[in-house]
Write an enzyme that holds these catalytic residues in place. Structure first.
Site, PDB file in Angstrom:
ATOM      1  N   HIS A  68       0.830  -1.213   0.000  1.00 62.57           N
ATOM      2  CA  HIS A  68       0.000   0.000   0.000  1.00 62.57           C
ATOM      3  C   HIS A  68       0.859   1.255   0.000  1.00 62.57           C
ATOM      4  O   HIS A  68       1.904   1.287   0.637  1.00 62.57           O
ATOM      5  CB  HIS A  68      -0.867   0.060   1.272  1.00 62.57           C
ATOM      6  N   PHE A 119       0.894   2.840   8.299  1.00 60.63           N
ATOM      7  CA  PHE A 119      -0.458   2.902   8.843  1.00 60.63           C
ATOM      8  C   PHE A 119      -1.425   2.361   7.806  1.00 60.63           C
ATOM      9  O   PHE A 119      -1.508   2.862   6.683  1.00 60.63           O
ATOM     10  CB  PHE A 119      -0.803   4.350   9.188  1.00 60.63           C
ATOM     11  N   ALA A 123      -9.629   3.305   4.195  1.00 58.48           N
ATOM     12  CA  ALA A 123      -9.835   4.745   4.053  1.00 58.48           C
ATOM     13  C   ALA A 123     -11.073   5.116   3.246  1.00 58.48           C
ATOM     14  O   ALA A 123     -11.394   6.304   3.157  1.00 58.48           O
ATOM     15  CB  ALA A 123      -8.596   5.376   3.405  1.00 58.48           C
TER      16      ALA A 123
END
Length: 175
Positions: A68, A119, A123
């Site tokens: 990611h 993190f 989202a």
């Protein structure tokens, strides 16, 4: 069964792994998913995906996390589908002020130093302010609890991506 799922079920194992890894980022997860084909329906595929995910070890989870981009950054690598999905998932966060964006970037750095991975948050639909609040909250977790929370967020992201890939809603790239 959707046409997308029928097509994926029929792919050679290596091709099936290569296509589905964009949903999660863990090669072991993708390999296990491809090995358990065929799936008669999306619900069974998603249930299997969850079971495989929770049976993986920390290294597999970290591999998925590393696939990611950080919140607020754009993916430079990965498949076209993975880059597009990441952009869609973070779309609501793009409207942040420069101040909030800078605070998210700083909190991202602190988080990664504390836990050793970026993190991870589902989202979708969250503003940058909401993401900052979650970051600040989760940075207080102990490392064991935070690893499990990040893993749960990754599981949710993978589930959404699987649904896009196999639902036929036109958002996923097919070969």
């Amino acid at each position: 069964m959707t046409p997308q799922l029928t097509r994926w079920n029929a792919l050679p194992r290596g091709d099936a792994e290569a296509e589905i890894v964009a949903c999660c980022g863990s090669r072991r997860w993708a390999s296990e998913m491809a090995a358990r084909r065929p799936f008669a329906e999306l619900a069974a595929l998603c249930e299997t995906a969850d079971a495989i995910w929770w049976a993986l070890d920390r290294a597999d989870w970290l591999e998925a996390f590393a696939a990611h981009p950080r919140i607020g950054e754009r993916a430079a690598t990965g498949s076209e589908s993975a880059r597009r999905w990441a952009a869609q998932e973070q779309a609501a966060a793009d409207s942040a002020t420069e101040d909030v964006a800078a605070r998210v970037a700083q909190a991202n750095r602190v988080y990664q130093l504390r836990f050793g991975f970026i993190f991870i948050v589902d989202a979708s639909g969250k503003s940058r302010g909401e993401i900052l609040a979650l970051l600040n909250q989760r940075i207080q977790n102990n490392p064991r609890i935070e690893l499990r929370e990040a893993a749960e967020q990754q599981r949710r992201i993978a589930r959404r991506r699987l649904e896009k890939l196999f639902s036929g809603d036109g958002e996923a790239e097919t070969k």
